[in-house]
Design a protein around this motif. Sequence first.
Motif, mmCIF file in Angstrom:
data_model
loop_
_atom_site.group_PDB
_atom_site.id
_atom_site.type_symbol
_atom_site.label_atom_id
_atom_site.label_comp_id
_atom_site.label_asym_id
_atom_site.label_seq_id
_atom_site.Cartn_x
_atom_site.Cartn_y
_atom_site.Cartn_z
ATOM 1 N N THR A 154 0.345 15.497 -5.692
ATOM 2 C CA THR A 154 -1.060 15.338 -6.098
ATOM 3 C C THR A 154 -1.221 14.022 -6.849
ATOM 4 O O THR A 154 -0.252 13.466 -7.355
ATOM 5 C CB THR A 154 -1.519 16.450 -7.067
ATOM 6 N N GLY A 155 -2.446 13.557 -6.927
ATOM 7 C CA GLY A 155 -2.756 12.390 -7.745
ATOM 8 C C GLY A 155 -2.155 11.089 -7.257
ATOM 9 O O GLY A 155 -1.889 10.195 -8.047
ATOM 10 N N TYR A 156 -1.947 10.964 -5.943
ATOM 11 C CA TYR A 156 -1.278 9.772 -5.416
ATOM 12 C C TYR A 156 -2.091 9.188 -4.275
ATOM 13 O O TYR A 156 -3.021 9.823 -3.751
ATOM 14 C CB TYR A 156 0.115 10.132 -4.889
ATOM 15 N N VAL A 157 -1.716 7.983 -3.874
ATOM 16 C CA VAL A 157 -2.230 7.402 -2.649
ATOM 17 C C VAL A 157 -1.065 6.677 -1.983
ATOM 18 O O VAL A 157 -0.158 6.202 -2.678
ATOM 19 C CB VAL A 157 -3.416 6.450 -2.952
ATOM 20 N N LEU A 158 -1.032 6.658 -0.652
ATOM 21 C CA LEU A 158 0.016 5.910 0.039
ATOM 22 C C LEU A 158 -0.422 4.456 0.151
ATOM 23 O O LEU A 158 -1.441 4.157 0.766
ATOM 24 C CB LEU A 158 0.288 6.508 1.425
ATOM 25 N N ARG A 159 0.347 3.558 -0.489
ATOM 26 C CA ARG A 159 -0.044 2.156 -0.546
ATOM 27 C C ARG A 159 1.223 1.336 -0.722
ATOM 28 O O ARG A 159 2.165 1.789 -1.358
ATOM 29 C CB ARG A 159 -0.985 1.963 -1.747
ATOM 30 N N ASN A 160 1.241 0.130 -0.160
ATOM 31 C CA ASN A 160 2.406 -0.750 -0.273
ATOM 32 C C ASN A 160 3.692 -0.064 0.191
ATOM 33 O O ASN A 160 4.763 -0.277 -0.382
ATOM 34 C CB ASN A 160 2.585 -1.242 -1.711
ATOM 35 N N GLY A 161 3.578 0.805 1.178
ATOM 36 C CA GLY A 161 4.761 1.472 1.724
ATOM 37 C C GLY A 161 5.376 2.493 0.799
ATOM 38 O O GLY A 161 6.554 2.830 0.918
ATOM 39 N N ARG A 162 4.634 2.962 -0.172
ATOM 40 C CA ARG A 162 5.164 3.969 -1.089
ATOM 41 C C ARG A 162 4.028 4.832 -1.607
ATOM 42 O O ARG A 162 2.853 4.559 -1.354
ATOM 43 C CB ARG A 162 5.876 3.295 -2.266
ATOM 44 N N ALA A 163 4.415 5.891 -2.320
ATOM 45 C CA ALA A 163 3.411 6.728 -2.972
ATOM 46 C C ALA A 163 3.121 6.134 -4.338
ATOM 47 O O ALA A 163 4.037 5.920 -5.122
ATOM 48 C CB ALA A 163 3.943 8.157 -3.108
ATOM 49 N N GLU A 164 1.848 5.843 -4.611
ATOM 50 C CA GLU A 164 1.478 5.273 -5.906
ATOM 51 C C GLU A 164 0.584 6.231 -6.674
ATOM 52 O O GLU A 164 -0.279 6.900 -6.097
ATOM 53 C CB GLU A 164 0.783 3.922 -5.713
ATOM 54 N N MET A 165 0.797 6.266 -7.973
ATOM 55 C CA MET A 165 0.025 7.159 -8.819
ATOM 56 C C MET A 165 -1.396 6.617 -8.971
ATOM 57 O O MET A 165 -1.589 5.427 -9.228
ATOM 58 C CB MET A 165 0.680 7.254 -10.205
#
Lengths: 454, 338
Positions: A154-165
Amino acid sequence: MDAVALARWQFAATSVYHYFFVPLTLGLSVLVAIMQTMYVRTGDDQYKRMTKFWGKLFLINFAMGVVTGIVMEFQFGMNWSQYSRFVGDIFGAPLAIEALLAFFLEATFLGVWIFGWDTLPKKIHLASIWLAAIGANLSALWILIANSFMQQPTGYVLRNGRAEMVDFGALLTNPNVWVQFPHVITAGVATAGFFVLGVCAWHLLRGTHADFFRKSASIAALYAAVGSLGVGAVGHLQAQHMIRNQPMKIAAAEALWNTENPASFSLFTIADEAERRDVFSIRIPRALSLLAYNRMDGEVRGVNQLQAEAEAKYGPGNYVPPVAVTYWSFRIMVGAGGLMLLLALLSVLLVQMGRLHTTPLLLRVLAPAIALPYIANSAGWIMAEIGRQPWIVNGLMKTSDAVSPNVTVGMLAITLVLFVVVYGVLMGADIYLLRKYATAGPAPDAPTQPMSVY
Amino acid sequence: MDLNTLWFVLIAVLFIGFFFLEGFDYGVGILLPVLGKTDGERRGIINTIGPFWDANETWMVTAGGAMFAAFPGWYATLFSGFYLALALMLVGLILRGVGFEFRSKDPRPGWRNLWDVCIFVGSFVPALLWGVAFGNIVKGVPIDGSMNYTGGFFNLLNPYALVCGLAGLALFTLHGALFLIIKGDHDIAGRARTLTKKLGPVAMLLLAGTFALSFKATDLFARNASIAMIVAVVGGVALLAAGLLSGQKRDGVAFAMTGVTIACSVVSIFAGLFPRVMISSTNPEWNLTITNASSSHYTLTIMSVVALMFVPVVLAYQIWTYWVFRQRVTAPTSEKPA
């Protein structure tokens, strides 16, 4: 064996071993703090002797939990560097906060408590054990916030090839945290309750230090009952949460091959896992629906349908966890928990009637029953982590993609053997010491020197 | 200062705290068999760090956690790269931690000797390996385009890194000896004082050697030359001062001076590295930096708020414990399990 398998075995071995010591630390720290509170309030020296005796066993156990925990922190980077890169933006934060908020509190004030018996005013010394106990249990919260992200991201987005908070609050209010954390805390209470109760039973059977252990047993029986009731009740809520959030884990834990409505509960199943069918099964009609939704019907999805859904969503592959391991670890956990509840309630009843110490049959069962919470704790984590496979982060990253690409099979094998041997020897030494001090009983009168000094 | 730089600085601060605090308890562990003649004396030596060592070690756990949270790329590359070295360090830390707790729990000499050996080995190995690790970090190690370490275990055991390791070992041991002069029983303190007269020059020599070799083996003093160099020189002067002050029995200040040397060494390393966190000896383009190895701005913001709120609290109560247990520890004459 390939690198993924070895890395998984290493994680399994080190975490099961670590978790052998943690629940007792969680539960017993609070119980010892309660005993010392009673001492400070009443001035009764019996409570002081209790604090020191159970406190010593607590410390023998505590050291092992600490040193094995450091291995866990290093291991994410050592064996699972791709995982660390992928989720580090989210997963690292609770780990760092755990160290800053919880470990410092626990380590610092436990040192104060051990060495402060004569140096500090009574109430400040009492505060130190409470702060250490709070630190221990707070560390469970932060590590479970991290683990819950793996179960229910939860609370993440997929960005820059990784999961970011993107939402720290969502991480903290992850519904999975608030069923898993109480489950772990109450399991710790039950573990400590049964540990103390079992040692008491051993002495009551022999009549040694009868007064001391009767008093200890009356507290421990209540503690064990509260823990067992709590862990069962929360476990039920957790399973209901899991049916919505990790249906595949529940389907595997129930060996439910196909979707059913109303769904039956498996009492005993021998299955052909490759063919996904039962060889032999005893099932209670409608019971799984009842457990899932508190009513007599309701759909519970099966392994085959969930596999098809996963393939449609994530592409071809096997999305079914090892069913036999998940199924049996679930049953072992629940079975052990049920026995614990029974024994704890019986003990409370007999304590109330003033007859626990004159019931040798129950006393003889209570000593080996120390093992029950340990079995349940290990089985619970095996179910939680095996049942999530093939995912390391549910729906986001597969375990097979998470290992360090530059760590060889040879390196993994060396460190696996190294840890297993060192851990094995130390566990032997630890159990030897726990046994020795548990069976020796309390010191004749309250010694005033710092307790772990000599 | 942007957040990436702030966290680079914070991690340096955590390592300073860690090496300053755990440095002396590594030293005390290493000196345990050297200075403690009897079982009672050895117990007395351990008791000087008894209330503190676990909290001191938490500085390392926090530094590791902070590295994971703020620079996951750094954490992943470093920990998977220095694999076997870290595994050895872990085994050392395990044996040491358990040794402190277990040794007193059985009076048999064989049992006690076993755990004393574990405490010694478990203090010696990490004290040596931290220097080796930082030696390799500043020297640069083979790292490929996907941030993975491509060297082996023996790649880490190069002469420069080993000299760094020995320098760290000597410095921590000296730091521990000075701590024992302040906190140990009078006999122990006396022996520690005699020992520092030999240890001091050895540490001085090794640190000077590391400093000289760094000009050739690293670019520490070529980049942020002024800062790294000035700080390194201050560290050296502090070490000299520690020797002189210890000779005049101004023990507290002497101990603080080795602390300054430790802090200066860390600052010098981090200043020389900045803005890199891992240097690729394969291709400078593949260096890990505070930008390409870091967490997102959001995560760094959250972590900054948490750190600013709680680091002062942690510092306050840890300082309080040193004040509570400020008395000199006297060695017990009899040994009996309580």
